[in-house]
Design a protein around this motif. Sequence first.
Motif, mmCIF file in Angstrom:
data_model
loop_
_atom_site.group_PDB
_atom_site.id
_atom_site.type_symbol
_atom_site.label_atom_id
_atom_site.label_comp_id
_atom_site.label_asym_id
_atom_site.label_seq_id
_atom_site.Cartn_x
_atom_site.Cartn_y
_atom_site.Cartn_z
ATOM 1 N N LYS A 115 92.115 101.775 -68.380
ATOM 2 C CA LYS A 115 93.367 101.188 -67.884
ATOM 3 C C LYS A 115 93.174 100.623 -66.475
ATOM 4 N N ALA A 116 92.543 101.390 -65.594
ATOM 5 C CA ALA A 116 92.315 100.939 -64.215
ATOM 6 C C ALA A 116 91.434 99.693 -64.190
ATOM 7 N N GLU A 117 90.365 99.688 -64.997
ATOM 8 C CA GLU A 117 89.483 98.515 -65.046
ATOM 9 C C GLU A 117 90.253 97.268 -65.478
ATOM 10 N N GLY A 118 91.063 97.411 -66.520
ATOM 11 C CA GLY A 118 91.847 96.280 -67.007
ATOM 12 C C GLY A 118 92.835 95.764 -65.976
ATOM 13 N N GLU A 119 93.524 96.685 -65.298
ATOM 14 C CA GLU A 119 94.494 96.282 -64.281
ATOM 15 C C GLU A 119 93.811 95.595 -63.107
ATOM 16 N N ILE A 120 92.723 96.160 -62.647
ATOM 17 C CA ILE A 120 91.987 95.563 -61.523
ATOM 18 C C ILE A 120 91.511 94.166 -61.912
ATOM 19 N N GLU A 121 90.915 94.035 -63.088
ATOM 20 C CA GLU A 121 90.413 92.735 -63.535
ATOM 21 C C GLU A 121 91.549 91.710 -63.636
ATOM 22 N N SER A 122 92.689 92.111 -64.167
ATOM 23 C CA SER A 122 93.834 91.199 -64.282
ATOM 24 C C SER A 122 94.344 90.749 -62.920
ATOM 25 N N PHE A 123 94.482 91.690 -62.000
ATOM 26 C CA PHE A 123 94.999 91.350 -60.676
ATOM 27 C C PHE A 123 94.006 90.488 -59.890
ATOM 28 N N TYR A 129 90.329 84.040 -59.242
ATOM 29 C CA TYR A 129 88.938 84.124 -59.699
ATOM 30 C C TYR A 129 88.883 83.851 -61.196
ATOM 31 N N GLU A 130 87.887 83.088 -61.608
ATOM 32 C CA GLU A 130 87.746 82.718 -63.017
ATOM 33 C C GLU A 130 87.462 83.928 -63.898
ATOM 34 N N ASP A 131 86.610 84.837 -63.418
ATOM 35 C CA ASP A 131 86.279 86.020 -64.207
ATOM 36 C C ASP A 131 85.929 87.175 -63.286
ATOM 37 N N CYS A 132 85.951 88.366 -63.873
ATOM 38 C CA CYS A 132 85.731 89.585 -63.091
ATOM 39 C C CYS A 132 85.382 90.699 -64.065
ATOM 40 N N ILE A 133 84.542 91.635 -63.625
ATOM 41 C CA ILE A 133 84.291 92.852 -64.396
ATOM 42 C C ILE A 133 84.314 94.027 -63.437
ATOM 43 N N THR A 134 84.861 95.133 -63.900
ATOM 44 C CA THR A 134 85.012 96.324 -63.073
ATOM 45 C C THR A 134 84.381 97.507 -63.789
ATOM 46 N N TYR A 135 83.690 98.335 -63.021
ATOM 47 C CA TYR A 135 83.121 99.580 -63.525
ATOM 48 C C TYR A 135 83.725 100.721 -62.711
ATOM 49 N N VAL A 136 84.529 101.559 -63.362
ATOM 50 C CA VAL A 136 85.089 102.730 -62.695
ATOM 51 C C VAL A 136 84.213 103.916 -63.070
ATOM 52 N N GLU A 137 83.640 104.545 -62.058
ATOM 53 C CA GLU A 137 82.788 105.708 -62.260
ATOM 54 C C GLU A 137 83.370 106.875 -61.476
ATOM 55 N N ASP A 138 82.751 108.038 -61.572
ATOM 56 C CA ASP A 138 83.292 109.228 -60.919
ATOM 57 C C ASP A 138 83.405 109.090 -59.409
ATOM 58 N N ASP A 139 82.405 108.479 -58.769
ATOM 59 C CA ASP A 139 82.390 108.453 -57.308
ATOM 60 C C ASP A 139 82.408 107.051 -56.717
ATOM 61 N N GLU A 140 82.569 106.032 -57.565
ATOM 62 C CA GLU A 140 82.477 104.660 -57.071
ATOM 63 C C GLU A 140 83.133 103.698 -58.058
ATOM 64 N N ILE A 141 83.655 102.605 -57.516
ATOM 65 C CA ILE A 141 84.153 101.511 -58.345
ATOM 66 C C ILE A 141 83.391 100.269 -57.931
ATOM 67 N N ARG A 142 82.843 99.560 -58.935
ATOM 68 C CA ARG A 142 82.143 98.311 -58.671
ATOM 69 C C ARG A 142 82.945 97.168 -59.282
ATOM 70 N N VAL A 143 83.206 96.145 -58.482
ATOM 71 C CA VAL A 143 83.921 94.962 -58.938
ATOM 72 C C VAL A 143 83.004 93.768 -58.715
ATOM 73 N N ILE A 144 82.770 93.016 -59.773
ATOM 74 C CA ILE A 144 81.937 91.823 -59.692
ATOM 75 C C ILE A 144 82.821 90.641 -60.077
ATOM 76 N N VAL A 145 82.931 89.663 -59.178
ATOM 77 C CA VAL A 145 83.775 88.500 -59.429
ATOM 78 C C VAL A 145 82.914 87.254 -59.569
ATOM 79 N N LYS A 146 83.426 86.303 -60.338
ATOM 80 C CA LYS A 146 82.728 85.032 -60.495
ATOM 81 C C LYS A 146 83.100 84.163 -59.310
#
Length: 179
Positions: A115-123, A129-146
């Motif tokens: 849910k968090a990944e989807g919301e972050i990517e949508s916002f 931004y044309e595209d984005c991918i988010t990785y939510v992990e236990d101790d870190e969140i990585r966001v990669i944008v185009k």
Amino acid sequence: MKKLTDGKKSTPKSKKSSARSRQILVGALAVMVVFAGYYRYSVSNTEPEMTETVPVISTAKAEGENYFASARKERDSARSQAEELIREIAENEESTADAKAEADNKLKKSAENIKAEGEIESFVKAKGYEDCITYVEDDEIRVIVKAEKLESDKVAQISEIVVSKTNYKPSQIVISNHK
């Protein structure tokens, strides 16, 4: 049944060891999922550029493939495999109550992360931004944008989105661009 030479009969594996084996398997798979995500993320990294609060990493463009679609597919596939194993533990009659509770907690956490990944990517996409991918992990969140590059004000915007959608601190957020 053959009798052993010392007079002891062989016994099947206990239910506890079976449940423990599954727990170890799920843990190993979870580590593999995190490793696969990290590997996919770091394969094409260049030297990181640091901002005041959030690290920004620029990634090189992969030739002939849609990076975001491929990364999303890999993330979702690895997650599905992990969730399938966790469900097996939760639904297995031989699993202990603790193992079932832990499996249920992992499934809930996975749903929260999705849910968090989807919301972050949508916002982030709503910010232009044309595209984005988010990785939510236990101790870190990585966001990669185009994007060709990321300016500090854009990094701050993305960081604010992540903080507003999660309980993570800016120091736990890594934002990078992919051309």
